[in-house]
Enzyme design. Structure first.
Site, PDB file in Angstrom:
ATOM      1  N   MET A  38       0.853  -1.198   0.000  1.00  0.00           N
ATOM      2  CA  MET A  38       0.000   0.000   0.000  1.00  0.00           C
ATOM      3  C   MET A  38       0.887   1.247   0.000  1.00  0.00           C
ATOM      4  SD  MET A  38      -3.422  -0.959   2.043  1.00  0.00           S
ATOM      5  CE  MET A  38      -2.834  -0.657   3.698  1.00  0.00           C
TER       6      MET A  38
ATOM      7  N   HIS B 182       9.386  -3.532   3.445  1.00  0.00           N
ATOM      8  CA  HIS B 182       8.966  -3.710   2.039  1.00  0.00           C
ATOM      9  C   HIS B 182      10.174  -3.954   1.143  1.00  0.00           C
ATOM     10  CE1 HIS B 182       5.646  -0.991   3.578  1.00  0.00           C
ATOM     11  NE2 HIS B 182       4.947  -1.986   3.074  1.00  0.00           N
TER      12      HIS B 182
ATOM     13  N   GLN C   1     -10.289  -2.671   2.181  1.00  0.00           N
ATOM     14  CA  GLN C   1      -9.838  -3.332   3.404  1.00  0.00           C
ATOM     15  C   GLN C   1      -9.817  -2.403   4.625  1.00  0.00           C
ATOM     16  OE1 GLN C   1      -5.922  -4.204   1.471  1.00  0.00           O
ATOM     17  NE2 GLN C   1      -5.093  -3.895   3.516  1.00  0.00           N
TER      18      GLN C   1
ATOM     19  N   LYS D  86       5.036 -10.361   9.085  1.00  0.00           N
ATOM     20  CA  LYS D  86       4.515  -9.485  10.146  1.00  0.00           C
ATOM     21  C   LYS D  86       2.984  -9.548  10.166  1.00  0.00           C
ATOM     22  CE  LYS D  86       3.725  -4.925  11.613  1.00  0.00           C
ATOM     23  NZ  LYS D  86       2.593  -4.399  10.858  1.00  0.00           N
ATOM     24  N   ASP D  87       2.384  -9.611   8.979  1.00  0.00           N
ATOM     25  CA  ASP D  87       0.928  -9.764   8.885  1.00  0.00           C
ATOM     26  C   ASP D  87       0.633 -11.260   8.806  1.00  0.00           C
ATOM     27  OD1 ASP D  87       0.058  -6.905   8.677  1.00  0.00           O
ATOM     28  OD2 ASP D  87       1.447  -6.988   7.004  1.00  0.00           O
TER      29      ASP D  87
ATOM     30  N   GLN E  33      -2.839 -12.366   7.692  1.00  0.00           N
ATOM     31  CA  GLN E  33      -3.012 -12.026   6.270  1.00  0.00           C
ATOM     32  C   GLN E  33      -2.312 -13.065   5.385  1.00  0.00           C
ATOM     33  OE1 GLN E  33      -2.776  -7.962   4.389  1.00  0.00           O
ATOM     34  NE2 GLN E  33      -0.690  -8.598   3.922  1.00  0.00           N
TER      35      GLN E  33
ATOM     36  N   SER F 234       6.661  -0.823  10.350  1.00  0.00           N
ATOM     37  CA  SER F 234       5.299  -0.711   9.830  1.00  0.00           C
ATOM     38  C   SER F 234       5.086   0.713   9.351  1.00  0.00           C
ATOM     39  CB  SER F 234       4.300  -1.031  10.950  1.00  0.00           C
ATOM     40  OG  SER F 234       3.017  -0.565  10.599  1.00  0.00           O
ATOM     41  N   SER F 235       4.303   0.850   8.289  1.00  0.00           N
ATOM     42  CA  SER F 235       3.993   2.201   7.801  1.00  0.00           C
ATOM     43  C   SER F 235       3.282   3.000   8.890  1.00  0.00           C
ATOM     44  CB  SER F 235       3.101   2.120   6.569  1.00  0.00           C
ATOM     45  OG  SER F 235       3.768   1.409   5.554  1.00  0.00           O
ATOM     46  N   ARG F 236       2.522   2.308   9.742  1.00  0.00           N
ATOM     47  CA  ARG F 236       1.745   3.020  10.765  1.00  0.00           C
ATOM     48  C   ARG F 236       2.613   3.494  11.940  1.00  0.00           C
ATOM     49  NH1 ARG F 236      -2.656  -0.735   8.921  1.00  0.00           N
ATOM     50  NH2 ARG F 236      -4.244   0.642   8.091  1.00  0.00           N
TER      51      ARG F 236
HETATM   52  O1  PAF Z   1      -0.119  -5.850   3.518  1.00  0.00           O
HETATM   53  C1  PAF Z   1      -0.552  -4.909   2.794  1.00  0.00           C
HETATM   54  O2  PAF Z   1       0.107  -3.881   2.585  1.00  0.00           O
HETATM   55  C2  PAF Z   1      -1.934  -5.048   2.154  1.00  0.00           C
HETATM   56  O3  PAF Z   1      -2.828  -5.665   2.992  1.00  0.00           O
HETATM   57  C3  PAF Z   1      -1.886  -5.727   0.772  1.00  0.00           C
HETATM   58  C4  PAF Z   1      -1.415  -7.161   0.864  1.00  0.00           C
HETATM   59  C5  PAF Z   1      -0.981  -4.944  -0.161  1.00  0.00           C
HETATM   60  C6  PAF Z   1      -3.294  -5.743   0.156  1.00  0.00           C
HETATM   61  O4  PAF Z   1      -3.792  -4.462  -0.021  1.00  0.00           O
END
Ligand code: PAF
EC number: 6.3.2.1
Length: 282
Positions: A30, A37, A61, A151-152, A155, A187-189
């Site tokens: 994102m 990343h 999402q 980390k996710d 997901q 994390s971006s956050r």
């Molecule tokens: O992990 C993320 O940044 C998002 O959930 C993803 C996998 C790009 C889906 O939008």
């Protein structure tokens, strides 16, 4: 490194790479890229000839009261980082390109079981949004492999299951969490944290490592351990959302017989929601 915004351009370029016999790796993001990343892009570049990084803040999402509008959009910086990491192509579509008929009329992908509980319970609809956009990205890019951060954790489990269940011919590669020196998961956050919150944030990883050590030493009173972890987080000034000890494969509550466990945590620090996890073998 090229950046394209339309599906038409993306497909034209990828067709030519495929005709040359090149393999394609996808890194869905994102944007607002950090070292985590970059590590995904490097991993993809090791395994595929061409790396496509998608940058799309996926509205599907985000919940109604979440940070869709304030989520940082930093395309120029992201492009510099990706070029340095060996990325080939950036796909940065608009929401209209991805959802031309709007979110309400969009076909959705629902992944049962692993989507439920944990972040799925706290963020209704979140994994439906992730599963839908990731399936669409797989169809748009048709990669040989795709790299996602561990980390996710939930997901990644959702994406592995949807790939299996829908028989999508893509290899899913998980990449280890990249941490700050004090243990905080990148994390971006994290950029939302003020100075005081940033000083408290490492408690999340400290709590994970402390519980993991106790599990390794033979404790199996999972509910007590989770309660103690929540207390530690709360005393440090966080507002725990959940601290769950689960079977690493099913993400269901851990049982005495399980050997591979994962600790999943989400906690608010001010208005910022941090998530992290740690896996343990006993
Ligand atoms: O992990 C993320 O940044 C998002 O959930 C993803 C996998 C790009 C889906 O939008």
């Amino acid at each position: 490194m090229r950046t394209v915004h339309s599906l038409k351009e993306l497909r034209t370029i990828l067709r030519s790479y495929r005709q040359q016999g090149k393999t394609i790796g996808l890194v869905p993001t994102m944007g607002n890229l950090h070292e985590g990343h970059v590590s995904l892009v490097r991993k993809a570049a090791e395994a595929a000839d061409i790396v496509v990084t998608s940058i799309f803040v996926n509205p599907m999402q985000f919940g109604a009261n979440e940070d869709l509008d304030t989520y940082p959009r930093t395309l120029a910086d992201d492009q510099d980082k990706l070029a340095a990491a060996g990325n080939t192509l950036v796909f940065a579509p608009s929401a209209d390109e991805i959802y031309p008929e709007g979110l309400a009329r969009q076909t959705k992908v629902v992944v049962p079981e692993v989507s439920e509980g944990h972040c799925g319970a706290s963020r209704p609809g979140h994994f439906e949004g992730v599963a839908t956009v990731v399936t669409m990205l797989f169809n748009m890019v048709q990669p040989d492999l795709a790299v996602f951060g561990e980390k996710d954790f939930q997901q990644l489990a959702v994406i592995r299951k949807l790939t299996r269940d829908l028989m999508i011919p893509v290899e899913i590669i998980g990449a280890p969490t990249v941490r700050e020196e004090d243990g905080l998961a990148k994390s971006s956050r994290n950029g939302y944290l003020n100075e005081e919150e940033r000083a408290i944030a490492p408690v999340v990883y400290q709590t994970l490592t402390s519980v993991a050590a106790q599990l390794e030493q033979g404790r199996s009173d999972f509910d007590d351990l989770a309660r103690e972890a929540n207390d530690t987080l709360a005393k440090a000034g966080l507002r725990p959302d959940y601290f769950n000890i689960v079977n690493s494969q099913t993400l269901k509550p851990a049982s005495e017989a399980d050997r591979e466990l994962t600790l999943l945590v989400a906690a608010f620090l001010g208005t910022t929601r941090l998530i992290d996890n740690l896996s343990v073998t006993r």
